[in-house]
Motif scaffolding. Structure first.
Motif, PDB file in Angstrom:
ATOM      1  N   LEU A 163       1.064  -1.286  -0.228  1.00  0.00           N
ATOM      2  CA  LEU A 163      -0.040   0.020  -0.098  1.00  0.00           C
ATOM      3  C   LEU A 163       0.972   1.307  -0.064  1.00  0.00           C
ATOM      4  CD1 LEU A 163      -2.655  -1.289   2.512  1.00  0.00           C
ATOM      5  CD2 LEU A 163      -3.048  -0.583   0.228  1.00  0.00           C
ATOM      6  N   LEU A 164       2.013   1.300   0.745  1.00  0.00           N
ATOM      7  CA  LEU A 164       2.938   2.480   0.724  1.00  0.00           C
ATOM      8  C   LEU A 164       3.418   2.451  -0.716  1.00  0.00           C
ATOM      9  CD1 LEU A 164       4.008   4.875   2.556  1.00  0.00           C
ATOM     10  CD2 LEU A 164       6.212   2.975   2.910  1.00  0.00           C
ATOM     11  N   GLY A 165       3.782   1.413  -1.280  1.00  0.00           N
ATOM     12  CA  GLY A 165       4.552   1.646  -2.563  1.00  0.00           C
ATOM     13  C   GLY A 165       3.317   2.124  -3.516  1.00  0.00           C
ATOM     14  N   LEU A 166       2.197   1.955  -3.337  1.00  0.00           N
ATOM     15  CA  LEU A 166       1.204   2.476  -4.284  1.00  0.00           C
ATOM     16  C   LEU A 166       0.561   3.687  -3.991  1.00  0.00           C
ATOM     17  CD1 LEU A 166      -0.793  -0.920  -4.719  1.00  0.00           C
ATOM     18  CD2 LEU A 166       0.610   0.327  -6.456  1.00  0.00           C
ATOM     19  N   ASP A 167       1.280   4.531  -2.917  1.00  0.00           N
ATOM     20  CA  ASP A 167       0.877   5.895  -2.489  1.00  0.00           C
ATOM     21  C   ASP A 167      -0.518   5.957  -1.791  1.00  0.00           C
ATOM     22  OD1 ASP A 167       3.416   6.832  -3.313  1.00  0.00           O
ATOM     23  OD2 ASP A 167       2.604   7.560  -5.364  1.00  0.00           O
ATOM     24  N   ARG A 168      -0.629   4.775  -1.332  1.00  0.00           N
ATOM     25  CA  ARG A 168      -2.000   4.700  -0.407  1.00  0.00           C
ATOM     26  C   ARG A 168      -1.886   4.903   0.822  1.00  0.00           C
ATOM     27  NH1 ARG A 168      -5.430   0.337  -3.849  1.00  0.00           N
ATOM     28  NH2 ARG A 168      -7.264   1.021  -2.398  1.00  0.00           N
ATOM     29  N   PHE A 169      -1.322   6.265   1.508  1.00  0.00           N
ATOM     30  CA  PHE A 169      -0.733   6.392   2.830  1.00  0.00           C
ATOM     31  C   PHE A 169      -1.472   5.966   3.971  1.00  0.00           C
ATOM     32  CE2 PHE A 169       1.283   9.459  -0.239  1.00  0.00           C
ATOM     33  CZ  PHE A 169       2.305   8.656  -0.481  1.00  0.00           C
ATOM     34  N   GLN A 170      -2.717   6.466   3.836  1.00  0.00           N
ATOM     35  CA  GLN A 170      -3.784   6.166   5.066  1.00  0.00           C
ATOM     36  C   GLN A 170      -3.923   4.894   5.318  1.00  0.00           C
ATOM     37  OE1 GLN A 170      -4.683   8.438   7.370  1.00  0.00           O
ATOM     38  NE2 GLN A 170      -5.487   6.633   8.214  1.00  0.00           N
ATOM     39  N   GLU A 171      -4.222   4.003   4.056  1.00  0.00           N
ATOM     40  CA  GLU A 171      -4.363   2.430   4.302  1.00  0.00           C
ATOM     41  C   GLU A 171      -3.135   1.780   4.946  1.00  0.00           C
ATOM     42  OE1 GLU A 171      -6.975   0.209   1.190  1.00  0.00           O
ATOM     43  OE2 GLU A 171      -6.234   1.952   0.189  1.00  0.00           O
ATOM     44  N   ALA A 172      -1.919   2.155   4.357  1.00  0.00           N
ATOM     45  CA  ALA A 172      -0.833   1.622   4.684  1.00  0.00           C
ATOM     46  C   ALA A 172      -0.636   2.105   6.335  1.00  0.00           C
ATOM     47  CB  ALA A 172       0.613   2.231   3.960  1.00  0.00           C
ATOM     48  N   LYS A 173      -0.807   3.276   6.466  1.00  0.00           N
ATOM     49  CA  LYS A 173      -0.543   3.549   7.980  1.00  0.00           C
ATOM     50  C   LYS A 173      -1.577   2.624   8.963  1.00  0.00           C
ATOM     51  CE  LYS A 173      -1.165   7.611  10.752  1.00  0.00           C
ATOM     52  NZ  LYS A 173      -2.220   7.802  11.515  1.00  0.00           N
ATOM     53  N   GLU A 174      -2.690   2.389   8.539  1.00  0.00           N
ATOM     54  CA  GLU A 174      -3.449   1.744   9.259  1.00  0.00           C
ATOM     55  C   GLU A 174      -3.033   0.067   9.402  1.00  0.00           C
ATOM     56  OE1 GLU A 174      -7.290   1.937   7.240  1.00  0.00           O
ATOM     57  OE2 GLU A 174      -7.469   4.205   7.766  1.00  0.00           O
ATOM     58  N   HIS A 175      -2.562  -0.591   8.513  1.00  0.00           N
ATOM     59  CA  HIS A 175      -2.022  -1.814   8.380  1.00  0.00           C
ATOM     60  C   HIS A 175      -0.838  -1.738   9.268  1.00  0.00           C
ATOM     61  CE1 HIS A 175      -4.894  -2.390   5.151  1.00  0.00           C
ATOM     62  NE2 HIS A 175      -4.762  -3.834   5.426  1.00  0.00           N
ATOM     63  N   TYR A 176       0.005  -0.852   9.077  1.00  0.00           N
ATOM     64  CA  TYR A 176       1.260  -0.693  10.114  1.00  0.00           C
ATOM     65  C   TYR A 176       0.981  -0.712  11.403  1.00  0.00           C
ATOM     66  CZ  TYR A 176       4.698   0.086   5.955  1.00  0.00           C
ATOM     67  OH  TYR A 176       5.194   0.080   4.909  1.00  0.00           O
ATOM     68  N   GLU A 177       0.034   0.195  11.711  1.00  0.00           N
ATOM     69  CA  GLU A 177      -0.600   0.160  13.059  1.00  0.00           C
ATOM     70  C   GLU A 177      -0.913  -1.155  13.435  1.00  0.00           C
ATOM     71  OE1 GLU A 177      -3.093   3.507  12.770  1.00  0.00           O
ATOM     72  OE2 GLU A 177      -1.997   5.038  13.126  1.00  0.00           O
TER      73      GLU A 177
END
Length: 167
Positions: free
Chosen positions: A36-50
């Motif tokens: 998700l981070l690699g696809l610039d989907r920052f909010q979704e990436a953030k939620e998954h990292y959390e």
């Protein structure tokens, strides 16, 4: 292609939840966050990292927790949440030192310098990145050193660019 990748990750994560394999659930969640981070989907990436951070912490995986918190900081930088990014990166730095993982520590020092640069705190960023370069040289993180050198160049060129723009 992303839809297929996401589907595999989500199926794997769901199966891990079913059988109670929290470590692999965290690894899958972390992997999906990276995509998700690699696809610039920052909010979704953030939620998954959390979510990954919480599970790694729960199962006592210090190095994975440190790495995930650091990448959470990177996602926050990318999303423009710079104060939050600095908090996460500082946490990653402390965790990496606590578990003795020099690679994660090197990445965290570079990411902290970049967050400071993006906040316009150029003096602090310069000092942080100079320390990062020295740290990477001492502990052999050549690719991370290269990133630190490039980021240091960004810090040093900013005042020159600004001066030329204003002239």
């Amino acid at each position: 292609r992303f839809a297929e990748v996401r589907e595999y990750y989500e199926r794997g994560i769901a199966m891990c939840r079913e059988v109670g394999h929290r470590l692999f659930e965290a690894r899958g969640t972390y992997g999906l966050a990276n995509v998700l981070l690699g696809l610039d989907r920052f909010q979704e990436a953030k939620e998954h990292y959390e979510r990954a951070v919480a599970i790694f912490r729960e199962v006592g995986q210090g190095p994975n927790e440190a790495s995930s918190v650091g990448d959470l900081g990177v996602a926050c930088v990318a999303a423009g949440h710079l104060s939050e990014a600095r908090e996460h990166i500082a946490t990653a730095l402390a965790l990496s030192r606590a578990v003795g993982d020099r690679g994660i520590e090197a990445n965290a020092t570079v990411n902290l310098g970049e967050a400071l640069r993006l906040q316009g705190r150029l003096g602090e960023a310069k000092r942080q990145l100079e320390q990062s370069v020295a740290f990477c040289r001492e502990f052999g993180g050549r690719s991370t050193e290269a990133i630190a050198q490039g980021n240091l160049g960004d810090v040093l060129q900013w005042p020159l660019w600004w001066q030329n723009t204003c002239d």
